[in-house]
Design an enzyme around this catalytic site. Structure first.
Site, PDB file in Angstrom:
ATOM      1  N   ARG A 255       0.867  -1.177   0.000  1.00 51.57           N
ATOM      2  CA  ARG A 255       0.000   0.000   0.000  1.00 51.57           C
ATOM      3  C   ARG A 255       0.902   1.223   0.000  1.00 51.57           C
ATOM      4  O   ARG A 255       1.924   1.262   0.695  1.00 51.57           O
ATOM      5  CB  ARG A 255      -0.908   0.034   1.238  1.00 51.57           C
ATOM      6  CG  ARG A 255      -2.061  -0.953   1.209  1.00 51.57           C
ATOM      7  CD  ARG A 255      -3.116  -0.521   0.189  1.00 51.57           C
ATOM      8  NE  ARG A 255      -4.333  -1.310   0.297  1.00 51.57           N
ATOM      9  CZ  ARG A 255      -4.542  -2.474  -0.298  1.00 51.57           C
ATOM     10  NH1 ARG A 255      -3.574  -2.994  -1.041  1.00 51.57           N
ATOM     11  NH2 ARG A 255      -5.680  -3.113  -0.157  1.00 51.57           N
ATOM     12  N   GLU A 283      -5.761   6.549  -6.407  1.00 52.27           N
ATOM     13  CA  GLU A 283      -6.091   5.572  -7.446  1.00 52.27           C
ATOM     14  C   GLU A 283      -7.524   5.805  -7.914  1.00 52.27           C
ATOM     15  O   GLU A 283      -8.404   6.044  -7.096  1.00 52.27           O
ATOM     16  CB  GLU A 283      -5.929   4.149  -6.905  1.00 52.27           C
ATOM     17  CG  GLU A 283      -4.490   3.824  -6.481  1.00 52.27           C
ATOM     18  CD  GLU A 283      -4.331   2.404  -5.950  1.00 52.27           C
ATOM     19  OE1 GLU A 283      -5.316   1.643  -5.976  1.00 52.27           O
ATOM     20  OE2 GLU A 283      -3.241   2.053  -5.500  1.00 52.27           O
ATOM     21  N   HIS A 302      -2.413  -1.387  -9.864  1.00 49.17           N
ATOM     22  CA  HIS A 302      -2.875  -2.125  -8.679  1.00 49.17           C
ATOM     23  C   HIS A 302      -3.508  -3.463  -9.090  1.00 49.17           C
ATOM     24  O   HIS A 302      -4.636  -3.795  -8.713  1.00 49.17           O
ATOM     25  CB  HIS A 302      -3.881  -1.294  -7.882  1.00 49.17           C
ATOM     26  CG  HIS A 302      -3.975  -1.729  -6.444  1.00 49.17           C
ATOM     27  ND1 HIS A 302      -4.345  -0.872  -5.428  1.00 49.17           N
ATOM     28  CD2 HIS A 302      -3.755  -2.935  -5.841  1.00 49.17           C
ATOM     29  CE1 HIS A 302      -4.355  -1.518  -4.269  1.00 49.17           C
ATOM     30  NE2 HIS A 302      -3.992  -2.778  -4.506  1.00 49.17           N
TER      31      HIS A 302
END
Length: 338
Positions: A255, A283, A302
């Site tokens: 993360r 994001e 991601h």
């Protein structure tokens, strides 16, 4: 028009589970798991992805439980869900639920929140090495060059992993899997994690390093695998990153929030640390984000967790969370409604 998939729609005596938004890749894997809810709950899944909160709230108006993945649940949406009075259980399709839902607010509203654990250990570990190999061998660029008729690679020769030292920040399930792969490539592996017992280091084959700065200073490759929680948010600081020596390869598939805000970008903008990232402060990432303009950086959207095996295990755990909830039991409970 949005397609709606429903099971046991005539069983109005059963509680209703709603998945108001779904990633295309998850539709078939989760459908395969729904039979496990037979006579436990009926299911309504909207077969499209949306993050529009008004749409999500409308689709949840009759729900008793919510399956959520790929979008953030704001405090406003949490309040709307609570005010509707039905949803008392949210099952998050992933591990890092703290990045997507305000857990303190859910606790305040007495909404159970569950997640999935270790479903993506192999997927994320494998993606870590996909990023690493792109940094050291540039296969993607070489492919483009050859197809364009350029046989001589102007970018120089590749780097060899064997004999180099990998420093792993966070030795949980993913970090331990990364350690095993790195050792198979002939790398020396060291790791820092303040909450892992000594035997975990022994099983993973990683040498424990108590000081994070020392790990960073002595590693040729640094790979971040910390979970995000209150204890780890911002735990890797700008001062820590100042110890990254030029030429070190830096990878983050965990993360972005475990690194102090702005610290990684500042370090990478010096231009002497090749990096590959799968996670970001905001994001989806936009083309004008400063991280996109760091020379030589490798970025992916991601997707480290997205493999067929991970989807299968993830959806299995999602259904297990629901089955336990409706049976008055606990399974992967992050926030209790009690």
């Amino acid at each position: 028009m949005t397609e709606i998939y429903e099971t046991q729609s005539e069983r109005t005596d059963l509680p209703l589970v709603v998945m108001p938004s779904v990633l295309d890749a998850m539709i078939e894997p989760i459908k395969a798991q729904f039979p496990a809810l037979h006579d436990v709950a009926r299911v309504r899944m909207f077969e499209e992805f949306t993050s529009d909160e008004a749409t999500i709230a409308e689709r949840l108006k009759d729900a008793d439980a919510l399956l959520v993945g790929g979008y953030h649940i704001s405090d406003d949406l949490l309040h709307a869900i609570s005010e509707q009075g039905h949803v008392k259980c949210i099952v998050f399709c992933g591990t890092g639920v703290a990045s997507y839902i305000n857990l303190d607010k859910a606790r305040e509203l007495k909404i159970r929140v569950c997640n999935a654990e270790h479903y993506g250990d192999h997927a994320v570990a494998e993606h870590t090495f996909a990023l690493l190999f792109e940094l050291i061998r540039r296969v993607g660029q070489l492919d483009k060059d050859v197809k364009a008729g350029n046989w001589a690679w102007a970018g120089g020769d590749g780097l060899q992993l064997a004999g180099r030292r990998m420093g792993i920040i966070g030795l949980g399930g993913i970090g331990a899997t990364v350690s095993g792969i790195a050792r198979a490539f002939g790398m020396e592996v060291a790791a820092w994690n303040s909450h892992v017992p000594p035997e975990h280091f022994e099983r993973s084959g990683a040498t424990p390093v108590d000081d994070l700065n020392e790990l960073i200073e002595t590693s040729d490759v640094i790979s971040v695998h910390l979970p995000l929680n209150n204890a780890t948010c911002g735990i890797v600081t700008a001062e820590n990153l100042a110890h990254v020596k030029p030429g070190t390869l830096f990878i983050n598939t965990a993360r972005s929030e475990v690194i102090e805000s702005g610290a990684l970008l500042a370090r990478l903008q010096k231009g002497d640390v090749p990096a590959a990232l799968d996670v970001f402060d905001h994001e989806p990432l936009t083309a004008d984000d400063a991280i996109c303009h760091v020379p030589g950086i490798v970025l992916t959207p991601h997707v480290g967790w997205r493999t067929d095996g991970a989807f299968k295990e993830l959806t299995r755990q999602m259904i297990a969370c629901l089955t336990a909830y409706f049976a008055g039991e606990d399974y992967n409970v992050v926030v209790s409604e009690r």
